[in-house]
Design an enzyme around this catalytic site. Structure first.
Site, short mmCIF file in Angstrom:
data_model
loop_
_atom_site.label_atom_id
_atom_site.label_comp_id
_atom_site.label_asym_id
_atom_site.label_seq_id
_atom_site.Cartn_x
_atom_site.Cartn_y
_atom_site.Cartn_z
CG ASP A 73 35.75 42.94 38.58
OD1 ASP A 73 37.05 43.11 38.72
OD2 ASP A 73 35.13 42.78 37.35
N1 URA Z 1 36.11 38.29 35.79
C1 URA Z 1 35.66 39.77 35.60
O1 URA Z 1 35.42 40.22 34.78
N2 URA Z 1 35.37 40.22 36.77
C2 URA Z 1 35.73 39.29 37.94
O2 URA Z 1 35.35 39.97 39.19
C3 URA Z 1 36.42 38.05 38.02
C4 URA Z 1 36.41 37.79 36.67
#
Ligand code: URA
Length: 241
Positions: free
Chosen positions: A103
């Site tokens: 993310d």
């Molecule tokens: N899980 C999440 O919630 N975000 C990420 O970036 C990676 C794994």
């Protein structure tokens, strides 16, 4: 492969710029000066020098990036800075792409490569490549959560997660944990904690398979994988399923 294509792929500029280099007598193949951009060469067998420097040709590039916050895991975007924007023009020339997504606000280990086969295998649900995250959580993480994650929790869309290992590092109103998951659903870690009524406030990926984030890399810094690291992950995904 054509000489001009090879030089362009190796980061010596556009085809046009490469032509200029050849005109300037800057390129030798097996000790002979070459000016013809269309000449066919084999970089695995022939010795090619550009401006007195030996050309180390490689088809694939494997980059470990410590992803900073605020940057997206994509190759291009109209609004946001992408992880590719963090690379030097020479490295960008190989056209690497991120293996999976973190993310925008997640930091840590991100592998970038132009090796589609390796990327495909690492992401294949059949391979169950583990991913380990460190996270800070708003709320008290408990032994019950450890058990719930071990069993699988139901996400907001009804999906029940595969067994995951949760280790509590610090358990109070601002908990710290490490979580290993064997799949990669969208926002998985954040949604798993939401499923037990808690909120992830900081998320960092530490491991992908045997590949461990090099803690010497600051946010936004990267390096190529060592031969050893590459062999380890290659072996891991060719293992029997
Ligand atoms: N899980 C999440 O919630 N975000 C990420 O970036 C990676 C794994």
């Amino acid at each position: 492969m054509r000489l001009d294509k090879l030089l362009a792929n190796a980061g010596y500029g556009s085809r046009k710029e490469v032509k200029q280099l050849l005109k300037q007598k800057a390129v030798t193949v097996d000790g002979k000066m070459v000016k013809d951009p269309s000449m066919h060469v084999d970089p695995e067998v022939q010795e090619i020098y550009v401006l007195g420097e030996k050309l180390e040709y490689k088809e694939f590039i494997y980059i470990m990036l410590n992803k900073p916050p605020g940057v997206i895991s994509a190759t291009e975007d109209l609004y946001d800075k992408t992880v590719i924007d963090l690379l030097s023009p020479i490295d960008r020339h190989y056209k690497p792409f991120p293996v999976g997504r973190l993310d925008k606000d997640t930091v840590g280990l991100l592998l970038l490569t132009n090796d589609g086969k390796l990327a495909h295998n690492l992401l294949s649900p059949k391979k169950h490549v583990p991913k380990t995250y460190y996270a800070k959580i708003d709320g008290l993480v408990t032994k019950e959560d450890v058990e719930a994650f071990r069993q699988g929790v139901e996400l907001d869309d009804g999906y029940v997660t595969k067994p995951a290992q949760l280790n509590i590092i610090k358990s109070d109103e601002k908990s710290e944990i490490e979580l290993t998951i064997y799949e990669g659903k969208f926002h998985q870690v954040k949604r798993m904690f939401e499923a037990v009524g808690k909120k992830v406030t900081f998320l960092k990926r530490l491991l992908m398979g045997s590949l461990q984030l090099d803690e010497k890399l600051k946010y936004g810094e990267y390096r190529e994988l060592t031969m050893e690291e590459l062999e380890l992950i290659q072996n891991e995904i060719t293992k029997e399923e």
